[in-house]
Design an enzyme around this catalytic site. Structure first.
Site, PDB file in Angstrom:
ATOM      1  N   GLU A 103      33.761  32.482   7.312  1.00 41.12           N
ATOM      2  CA  GLU A 103      32.927  33.638   6.953  1.00 41.12           C
ATOM      3  C   GLU A 103      33.088  34.761   7.999  1.00 41.12           C
ATOM      4  O   GLU A 103      32.146  35.484   8.308  1.00 41.12           O
ATOM      5  CB  GLU A 103      31.453  33.176   6.845  1.00 41.12           C
ATOM      6  CG  GLU A 103      30.534  34.062   6.045  1.00 41.12           C
ATOM      7  CD  GLU A 103      30.971  34.308   4.623  1.00 41.12           C
ATOM      8  OE1 GLU A 103      31.474  33.387   3.970  1.00 41.12           O
ATOM      9  OE2 GLU A 103      30.810  35.452   4.173  1.00 41.12           O
TER      10      GLU A 103
HETATM   11  C1  LIG Z   1      36.788  24.576   6.408  1.00 41.93           C
HETATM   12  C2  LIG Z   1      37.057  25.982   5.999  1.00 41.93           C
HETATM   13  C3  LIG Z   1      36.418  26.512   4.886  1.00 41.93           C
HETATM   14  C4  LIG Z   1      36.691  27.814   4.474  1.00 41.93           C
HETATM   15  N1  LIG Z   1      36.130  28.295   3.308  1.00 41.93           N
HETATM   16  C5  LIG Z   1      36.600  29.461   2.786  1.00 41.93           C
HETATM   17  C6  LIG Z   1      36.238  29.867   1.464  1.00 41.93           C
HETATM   18  O1  LIG Z   1      35.447  29.216   0.779  1.00 41.93           O
HETATM   19  N2  LIG Z   1      36.797  30.985   0.971  1.00 41.93           N
HETATM   20  C7  LIG Z   1      37.686  31.736   1.683  1.00 41.93           C
HETATM   21  O2  LIG Z   1      38.166  32.728   1.155  1.00 41.93           O
HETATM   22  N3  LIG Z   1      38.026  31.397   2.946  1.00 41.93           N
HETATM   23  C8  LIG Z   1      37.518  30.277   3.510  1.00 41.93           C
HETATM   24  N4  LIG Z   1      37.883  29.891   4.769  1.00 41.93           N
HETATM   25  C9  LIG Z   1      38.750  30.760   5.552  1.00 41.93           C
HETATM   26  C10 LIG Z   1      38.056  31.373   6.749  1.00 41.93           C
HETATM   27  O3  LIG Z   1      37.105  32.310   6.351  1.00 41.93           O
HETATM   28  C11 LIG Z   1      39.155  31.950   7.660  1.00 41.93           C
HETATM   29  O4  LIG Z   1      39.825  30.838   8.221  1.00 41.93           O
HETATM   30  C12 LIG Z   1      38.624  32.861   8.736  1.00 41.93           C
HETATM   31  O5  LIG Z   1      38.099  34.022   8.171  1.00 41.93           O
HETATM   32  C13 LIG Z   1      39.699  33.249   9.757  1.00 41.93           C
HETATM   33  O6  LIG Z   1      40.913  33.584   9.158  1.00 41.93           O
HETATM   34  P1  LIG Z   1      42.267  32.892   9.647  1.00 41.93           P
HETATM   35  O7  LIG Z   1      42.034  31.440   9.678  1.00 41.93           O
HETATM   36  O8  LIG Z   1      43.396  33.389   8.840  1.00 41.93           O
HETATM   37  O9  LIG Z   1      42.434  33.394  11.145  1.00 41.93           O
HETATM   38  P2  LIG Z   1      43.152  34.753  11.625  1.00 41.93           P
HETATM   39  O10 LIG Z   1      42.646  35.893  10.834  1.00 41.93           O
HETATM   40  O11 LIG Z   1      44.612  34.542  11.668  1.00 41.93           O
HETATM   41  O12 LIG Z   1      42.595  34.884  13.108  1.00 41.93           O
HETATM   42  C14 LIG Z   1      43.135  34.133  14.208  1.00 41.93           C
HETATM   43  C15 LIG Z   1      42.391  34.534  15.485  1.00 41.93           C
HETATM   44  O13 LIG Z   1      42.637  35.924  15.753  1.00 41.93           O
HETATM   45  C16 LIG Z   1      41.415  36.627  15.877  1.00 41.93           C
HETATM   46  N5  LIG Z   1      41.562  37.964  15.315  1.00 41.93           N
HETATM   47  C17 LIG Z   1      42.104  38.320  14.123  1.00 41.93           C
HETATM   48  N6  LIG Z   1      42.043  39.654  13.965  1.00 41.93           N
HETATM   49  C18 LIG Z   1      41.450  40.156  15.059  1.00 41.93           C
HETATM   50  C19 LIG Z   1      41.053  41.459  15.485  1.00 41.93           C
HETATM   51  N7  LIG Z   1      41.262  42.530  14.721  1.00 41.93           N
HETATM   52  N8  LIG Z   1      40.447  41.582  16.673  1.00 41.93           N
HETATM   53  C20 LIG Z   1      40.186  40.514  17.446  1.00 41.93           C
HETATM   54  N9  LIG Z   1      40.516  39.262  17.100  1.00 41.93           N
HETATM   55  C21 LIG Z   1      41.137  39.081  15.923  1.00 41.93           C
HETATM   56  C22 LIG Z   1      40.386  35.797  15.107  1.00 41.93           C
HETATM   57  O14 LIG Z   1      39.058  36.027  15.559  1.00 41.93           O
HETATM   58  C23 LIG Z   1      40.875  34.384  15.391  1.00 41.93           C
HETATM   59  O15 LIG Z   1      40.374  33.953  16.622  1.00 41.93           O
HETATM   60  C24 LIG Z   1      37.587  28.611   5.219  1.00 41.93           C
HETATM   61  C25 LIG Z   1      38.197  28.090   6.370  1.00 41.93           C
HETATM   62  C26 LIG Z   1      37.966  26.786   6.735  1.00 41.93           C
HETATM   63  C27 LIG Z   1      38.713  26.242   7.933  1.00 41.93           C
END
Ligand SMILES: Cc1cc2nc3c(=O)[nH]c(=O)nc-3n(C[C@H](O)[C@H](O)[C@H](O)COP(=O)(O)OP(=O)(O)OC[C@H]3O[C@@H](n4cnc5c(N)ncnc54)[C@H](O)[C@@H]3O)c2cc1C
Length: 592
Positions: free
Chosen positions: A442
């Site tokens: 989220e």
């Molecule tokens: C168990 C689980 C359930 C989930 N449920 C859902 C769901 O129901 N629906 C759905 O759509 N998604 C869902 N997600 C996805 C979840 O919302 C994302 O994993 C999350 O938003 C982060 O995206 P990412 O994993 O691609 O990380 P990334 O976006 O790749 O981020 C990697 C790191 O970089 C940092 N970062 C990225 N951009 C910036 C910036 N501009 N400035 C500073 N730091 C930054 C982040 O904070 C993080 O630490 C789920 C994930 C999990 C693991």
């Protein structure tokens, strides 16, 4: 693990004595019709019974068994389908839903307590109704009347579930780069194609249908976040008469194997030209999602609180029973070989930290929920606007601070058990594992901090923050002298936050890196200050009643602990903020 007992006494204290919430309901005609203190009390009582009786017993077994995938079908752990049915039949999925479509119409501040209970009982279980309620909210606020009538009644009733399909393999935080396509069809529907990952409840065996809310791009959409549209994509097509038709062209490719929330199905969802229906306007999908996000983000904060509460309930029971060593001041349990560990200062420090953060979090999340209710239901435009701006300001704090504090809390709970907290038997290690995801999904807590600092503080020129600061200063000015021990440090904390806010606003003018460099620690200073306000409000409600009832004596003791031992954390955090961004950029990428 101790049996879960819903903290009804504290919930009632927060609602009735700290915030006198029935006064707010009486001022909001839409709520006055559906809820008063007695109804609220009965609802909480009942929710306490169903969560403790039917859902909590499945927490450990659900974690052990997990979900399984077989050729596209997902099976939830034993007992989940039956418990879900009990929960749905009680009307709990639609507790905050619009009565026009069969929801209970309860205010968010009641929904928040129910969410805490279900998530304390079993976070994996709680995610299924939570995602459904979130999907309903987007449909209610943005879909056509026809779509609302077609989908909402069965979703509120828990007969159908919902999911939120945003994330793609290459696009998590940055949804502007999603690739899922939506091609318009002659009949007004769309063909949806693409792959979504990490979809909570994307597939399961709890309901006969799952209504996916999917973000996708039209072929001619502008690049970036302004080219995203939102679609309803049912797993099974719904006929005009409401009956179920053919299976839609979508499926679950696999489920993830995870650190925690193992009984929540986290799915890869493939959309292969599936039929979808536009929700709201073309290219305004992210706006439609944001309606839901304020509710969901508060909900994720509450998940953290819920785990902290469950951990505390076990830790306190254990600390009273486990005997090790003697108290530093001499034996207490003289008839035993050693004293219960609750005599030791460090165990008390951990227990009180847990209690102060949990109860502060409960008051704070209830306060934010009341702002959501005011923004939604107030007929006075000025009052509604102020509440809306407070919600915008406080939602990232609620999501990130409550969940960061929850990790600290659940780790303390584990630590109090010593080695017994590390092994599986007592359940404390599950709470730590389950808690970690609340800081990530989220929108990661880092992104919440950027949202607070960049969009809400700098973006509003400090005006949203002023609403809160003025309210706290008004409270301090009006408080009796017998509250000085709380209002004086609160006043100093607000002054510190005022100065810090002005400092960051000023520095951000010249260096774009300053916002991101300050944001995480700034959010924490904000959180501790907001909790100090909550603790001062709670102390006001308890003061004078401590001799009658030890609940109030415990409240005051915890308030004193919060001001003495936790609020001072703002000083080191503020010093980090003021160190600025320079030291973050001393290394180039190769030097790490
Ligand atoms: C168990 C689980 C359930 C989930 N449920 C859902 C769901 O129901 N629906 C759905 O759509 N998604 C869902 N997600 C996805 C979840 O919302 C994302 O994993 C999350 O938003 C982060 O995206 P990412 O994993 O691609 O990380 P990334 O976006 O790749 O981020 C990697 C790191 O970089 C940092 N970062 C990225 N951009 C910036 C910036 N501009 N400035 C500073 N730091 C930054 C982040 O904070 C993080 O630490 C789920 C994930 C999990 C693991």
């Amino acid at each position: 693990m101790a049996d879960y007992k819903a903290p009804l006494r504290d919930m009632r204290f927060v609602l009735n004595e700290v915030f006198e919430v029935s006064k707010l309901w009486a001022e909001l005609p839409a709520l006055a019709e559906v809820v008063d203190a007695d109804t609220a009390s009965a609802i909480l009582e009942e929710a306490g019974k169903v969560t403790a009786g039917s859902i909590a017993p499945l927490n450990r077994s659900g974690d052990e068994e997990g979900c399984s995938w077989d050729n596209g079908a997902v099976k939830t752990p034993a007992g989940f389908p039956e418990a879900y049915q009990t929960y749905a039949e009680g009307g709990w999925v639609g507790v905050g839903g619009s009565p026009e479509f069969g929801g209970m119409g309860m205010p968010k501040v009641i929904g928040a307590q129910v969410e805490e209970m279900v998530n304390s009982a079993n976070l994996s279980f709680g995610l299924y109704p939570m995602l459904t309620a979130g999907a309903c909210l987007s449909i209610l606020n943005h879909a056509s009347e026809e779509l609302k009538a077609q989908y909402l009644p069965n979703m509120y009733a828990g007969v159908w579930a919902g999911s939120m399909c945003l994330t793609e393999p290459h696009a998590g935080t940055d949804l502007g780069i999603i690739r899922t396509k939506a091609e318009p069809q002659a009949d007004g529907s769309y063909r949806i194609s693409g792959t979504k990952i990490f979809i909570t409840g994307g597939e399961h065996d709890l309901t006969e249908n799952i209504i996916h809310l999917v973000l996708a791009k039209l072929p001619d959409a502008p690049a970036g976040p302004k080219g995203i549209s939102l679609f309803i994509v049912p797993k099974v097509m719904v006929n005009a008469d409401g009956s179920l038709g053919e299976k839609n062209a979508l499926g679950c490719g696999s489920i993830e194997h995870k650190m925690g929330i193992k009984a929540s199905a986290t799915c890869v969802m493939n959309f292969d030209g599936a039929t979808g229906y536009l929700v709201g306007e073309v290219n305004k999908g992210l706006n439609a999602m944001f309606t839901m996000m304020n509710y969901e983000r508060l909900g994720v904060g509450i998940q953290g609180l819920a785990l902290g509460e469950r951990s505390y309930q076990s830790a306190i029971e254990y600390a009273r029973e486990r005997i090790q060593s003697r108290a530093p001041t001499g034996p207490v349990a003289k008839d035993k070989a050693a004293d219960p560990i609750i005599v030791h200062p460090d165990v008390r420090r951990m227990l009180l930290t847990m209690k102060a953060l949990n109860e502060g979090g409960r008051a704070f999340s209830s306060y934010v929920a009341m702002q959501l209710d005011t923004a939604k239901y107030s007929e006075d435009k000025e009052i509604a606007k102020r509440a809306d701006e407070l919600v915008a300001l406080l939602t990232p704090v609620a999501k990130a601070f409550l969940t960061d504090m929850a990790l600290e809390t659940t780790v303390h709970g584990q630590q109090i058990f010593g080695g017994h907290g590390f092994i599986r038997e007592w359940g404390q290690e599950q709470l730590v594992r389950d808690c970690r995801i609340t800081q990530i999904y989220e929108g990661t807590n880092g992104i919440q901090s950027l949202d607070l600092m960049g969009r809400k503080i700098v973006g509003s020129g400090g005006s949203f923050y002023k609403h809160l600061a003025d309210e706290i200063k008004g409270f301090i000015a009006a408080a009796d002298a017998n509250l000085d021990e709380f209002t004086k440090p609160l006043a100093a904390a607000v002054q510190n936050l005022d100065e810090l806010t002005a400092w960051v606003l000023d520095r951000a003018k010249n260096n774009p890196n300053e916002i991101g460099a300050a944001s995480v620690e700034y959010l924490q200073v904000f959180g501790y200050t907001a909790y100090a306000y909550m603790w001062a409000l709670m102390a006001r409600a308890a003061l004078g009643k401590e001799a009658q009832d030890e609940f109030y004596a415990s409240k005051l003791g915890t308030a004193r602990f919060y001001f003495a031992r936790l609020l001072p954390r703002i000083h080191s955090l503020s010093a980090s903020v003021k160190a600025g961004s320079e030291s973050l950029y001393l290394l180039d990428a190769a030097q790490f």
